[in-house]
Scaffold this motif. Structure first.
Motif, PDB file in Angstrom:
ATOM      1  N   TYR A 163       0.460  11.462 -10.524  1.00 19.95           N
ATOM      2  CA  TYR A 163      -0.529  12.543 -10.578  1.00 19.95           C
ATOM      3  C   TYR A 163       0.039  13.901 -10.176  1.00 19.95           C
ATOM      4  CZ  TYR A 163      -3.896   8.858 -11.407  1.00 19.95           C
ATOM      5  OH  TYR A 163      -4.574   7.805 -11.962  1.00 19.95           O
ATOM      6  N   CYS A 164       1.316  13.991  -9.992  1.00 17.70           N
ATOM      7  CA  CYS A 164       2.014  15.285  -9.845  1.00 17.70           C
ATOM      8  C   CYS A 164       1.339  16.252  -8.875  1.00 17.70           C
ATOM      9  CB  CYS A 164       2.174  15.950 -11.196  1.00 17.70           C
ATOM     10  SG  CYS A 164       3.055  14.959 -12.415  1.00 17.70           S
ATOM     11  N   GLY A 165       1.151  15.853  -7.659  1.00 27.16           N
ATOM     12  CA  GLY A 165       0.612  16.755  -6.648  1.00 27.16           C
ATOM     13  C   GLY A 165      -0.895  16.753  -6.536  1.00 27.16           C
ATOM     14  N   GLN A 170       0.831  -1.211   0.000  1.00 23.76           N
ATOM     15  CA  GLN A 170       0.000   0.000   0.000  1.00 23.76           C
ATOM     16  C   GLN A 170       0.866   1.263   0.000  1.00 23.76           C
ATOM     17  OE1 GLN A 170      -2.628  -0.396   3.384  1.00 23.76           O
ATOM     18  NE2 GLN A 170      -3.437  -2.367   2.673  1.00 23.76           N
ATOM     19  N   CYS A 171       1.924   1.267   0.804  1.00 26.44           N
ATOM     20  CA  CYS A 171       2.797   2.444   0.863  1.00 26.44           C
ATOM     21  C   CYS A 171       3.506   2.661  -0.469  1.00 26.44           C
ATOM     22  CB  CYS A 171       3.826   2.257   1.993  1.00 26.44           C
ATOM     23  SG  CYS A 171       3.127   2.362   3.649  1.00 26.44           S
ATOM     24  N   ASN A 172       3.930   1.565  -1.080  1.00 27.22           N
ATOM     25  CA  ASN A 172       4.596   1.679  -2.385  1.00 27.22           C
ATOM     26  C   ASN A 172       3.637   2.255  -3.440  1.00 27.22           C
ATOM     27  OD1 ASN A 172       6.978   0.659  -1.359  1.00 27.22           O
ATOM     28  ND2 ASN A 172       6.485  -1.468  -1.934  1.00 27.22           N
ATOM     29  N   GLU A 173       2.390   1.842  -3.387  1.00 30.88           N
ATOM     30  CA  GLU A 173       1.413   2.355  -4.371  1.00 30.88           C
ATOM     31  C   GLU A 173       1.157   3.841  -4.146  1.00 30.88           C
ATOM     32  OE1 GLU A 173      -2.750   0.981  -6.474  1.00 30.88           O
ATOM     33  OE2 GLU A 173      -2.633   0.796  -4.294  1.00 30.88           O
ATOM     34  N   ILE A 174       1.071   4.284  -2.904  1.00 28.00           N
ATOM     35  CA  ILE A 174       0.853   5.701  -2.610  1.00 28.00           C
ATOM     36  C   ILE A 174       1.982   6.535  -3.206  1.00 28.00           C
ATOM     37  CG2 ILE A 174       0.805   7.436  -0.778  1.00 28.00           C
ATOM     38  CD1 ILE A 174      -1.799   6.014  -1.017  1.00 28.00           C
ATOM     39  N   GLU A 175       3.235   6.059  -3.046  1.00 26.06           N
ATOM     40  CA  GLU A 175       4.372   6.786  -3.600  1.00 26.06           C
ATOM     41  C   GLU A 175       4.288   6.868  -5.126  1.00 26.06           C
ATOM     42  OE1 GLU A 175       8.010   5.092  -2.289  1.00 26.06           O
ATOM     43  OE2 GLU A 175       7.630   5.480  -0.151  1.00 26.06           O
ATOM     44  N   ALA A 176       3.903   5.763  -5.754  1.00 23.96           N
ATOM     45  CA  ALA A 176       3.782   5.738  -7.214  1.00 23.96           C
ATOM     46  C   ALA A 176       2.664   6.685  -7.685  1.00 23.96           C
ATOM     47  CB  ALA A 176       3.512   4.316  -7.680  1.00 23.96           C
ATOM     48  N   LEU A 177       1.547   6.667  -6.986  1.00 27.84           N
ATOM     49  CA  LEU A 177       0.424   7.539  -7.368  1.00 27.84           C
ATOM     50  C   LEU A 177       0.791   9.014  -7.235  1.00 27.84           C
ATOM     51  CD1 LEU A 177      -2.536   5.621  -5.662  1.00 27.84           C
ATOM     52  CD2 LEU A 177      -2.051   5.778  -8.113  1.00 27.84           C
ATOM     53  N   ASP A 178       1.516   9.357  -6.191  1.00 30.44           N
ATOM     54  CA  ASP A 178       1.923  10.739  -5.989  1.00 30.44           C
ATOM     55  C   ASP A 178       2.827  11.192  -7.123  1.00 30.44           C
ATOM     56  OD1 ASP A 178       2.029  13.175  -4.492  1.00 30.44           O
ATOM     57  OD2 ASP A 178       4.067  12.620  -3.886  1.00 30.44           O
ATOM     58  N   SER A 179       3.655  10.278  -7.628  1.00 33.01           N
ATOM     59  CA  SER A 179       4.544  10.603  -8.746  1.00 33.01           C
ATOM     60  C   SER A 179       3.763  10.726 -10.051  1.00 33.01           C
ATOM     61  CB  SER A 179       5.619   9.515  -8.873  1.00 33.01           C
ATOM     62  OG  SER A 179       6.431   9.761 -10.012  1.00 33.01           O
ATOM     63  N   ARG A 202      -7.480  11.144  -1.750  1.00 31.55           N
ATOM     64  CA  ARG A 202      -8.447  11.679  -2.728  1.00 31.55           C
ATOM     65  C   ARG A 202      -7.725  12.013  -4.020  1.00 31.55           C
ATOM     66  NH1 ARG A 202     -10.191  16.205  -0.020  1.00 31.55           N
ATOM     67  NH2 ARG A 202     -11.924  15.108   0.998  1.00 31.55           N
ATOM     68  N   LEU A 203      -8.416  11.707  -5.156  1.00 33.89           N
ATOM     69  CA  LEU A 203      -7.903  12.056  -6.489  1.00 33.89           C
ATOM     70  C   LEU A 203      -9.041  12.651  -7.325  1.00 33.89           C
ATOM     71  CD1 LEU A 203      -5.593   9.026  -7.372  1.00 33.89           C
ATOM     72  CD2 LEU A 203      -4.898  11.436  -7.327  1.00 33.89           C
ATOM     73  N   PRO A 204      -8.764  13.758  -8.018  1.00 36.76           N
ATOM     74  CA  PRO A 204      -9.812  14.371  -8.845  1.00 36.76           C
ATOM     75  C   PRO A 204      -9.821  13.770 -10.256  1.00 36.76           C
ATOM     76  CG  PRO A 204      -7.894  15.784  -8.849  1.00 36.76           C
ATOM     77  CD  PRO A 204      -7.542  14.595  -7.984  1.00 36.76           C
ATOM     78  N   ILE A 205     -10.998  13.743 -10.861  1.00 36.91           N
ATOM     79  CA  ILE A 205     -11.129  13.402 -12.281  1.00 36.91           C
ATOM     80  C   ILE A 205     -12.093  14.412 -12.906  1.00 36.91           C
ATOM     81  CG2 ILE A 205     -10.637  10.935 -12.047  1.00 36.91           C
ATOM     82  CD1 ILE A 205     -13.651  10.421 -12.166  1.00 36.91           C
TER      83      ILE A 205
END
Length: 239
Positions: free
Chosen positions: A20-22, A9-18, A35-38
């Protein structure tokens, strides 16, 4: 070897942050809640009059990704009735297809695609409604010029009524009466000058009206005359 879900889970969070650029907004870490916007390309956050937009709120379950994450929809913009339920159903189908692997990126991508398809449908429906409204207006305008369809019978009825209302019929009858050729009898009855022709002849000859005498004896035996046929005359020659 047992899977370390927490590490995955932590690894995925890091990948997602990279990826979706902030745009990724982490709200909690025990468990991870983020949370992620679309949004569709037409959406403008400053105007919010066009396009579709929402926030996808994810919460990891303890055994994620071997179990499904929790998904919620927040701040839906320009959604039609039922859109939230439809989008969640679409996301849950994607979850079922990806159980056992990190899936947040796939879920977001699938939700984004669904949003684009829905907005295309909205635009097409709006365009169709616009064209239909335009067609109806054009049809109403054409009806103003078409009026009532005219047949020979309806035209003749209208023509007779029109001529009567305008006095044309009366004038036609008057002209016809004035232009009709009179018979000899009608000419004789209408021409008073014929009654005076003999008297005028006598007066032109120098005779006065008082001097005109009628010899009544000339008419005493008129009833004895046979005037029925000319065949009694031996000199008669038929024409």
């Amino acid at each position: 070897m047992e899977r370390n879900h927490r590490e995955d889970q932590c690894n995925e969070i890091e990948a997602l942050d990279s990826i979706y650029c902030g745009e990724l907004e982490v709200l909690e870490t025990e468990p991870h809640k983020f949370r992620l916007p679309i949004a569709t390309t037409e959406y403008d956050p400053e105007v919010e009059t066009e396009g579709l937009s929402c926030q996808l709120l994810f919460t990891y379950t303890e055994k994620y990704p071997d179990t499904a994450p929790l998904v919620e929809i927040e701040e839906p913009t320009n959604f039609q009735d039922g859109y939230e339920e439809e989008l969640l159903e679409h996301i849950h189908k994607t979850i079922e297809e990806n159980i056992g692997i990190e899936m947040i990126f796939s879920l977001v991508s699938s939700a984004q695609e669904w949003l684009n398809v829905k907005y295309d449908e909205l635009k097409n429906a709006a365009e169709t409604a616009k064209e239909e409204a335009k067609r109806r207006v054009e049809e109403e305008e054409m009806k103003k010029f078409e009026g009532t369809r005219v047949t020979v019978e309806s035209f003749m009825v209208w023509k007779m009524q029109f001529e009567q209302d305008m006095g044309i019929t009366e004038r036609k009858e008057k002209v016809a009466a004035e232009s009709r050729k009179l018979t000899g009898r009608e000419l004789f009855l209408n021409d008073n000058t014929l009654n005076e022709s003999d008297l005028k002849f006598l007066m032109d000859a120098g005779e006065s009206i008082e001097s005109v005498r009628i010899d009544e004896s000339l008419f005493q035996n008129i009833d004895d005359l046979d005037l029925d046929s000319d065949t009694d005359d031996e000199d008669y020659v038929p024409e």
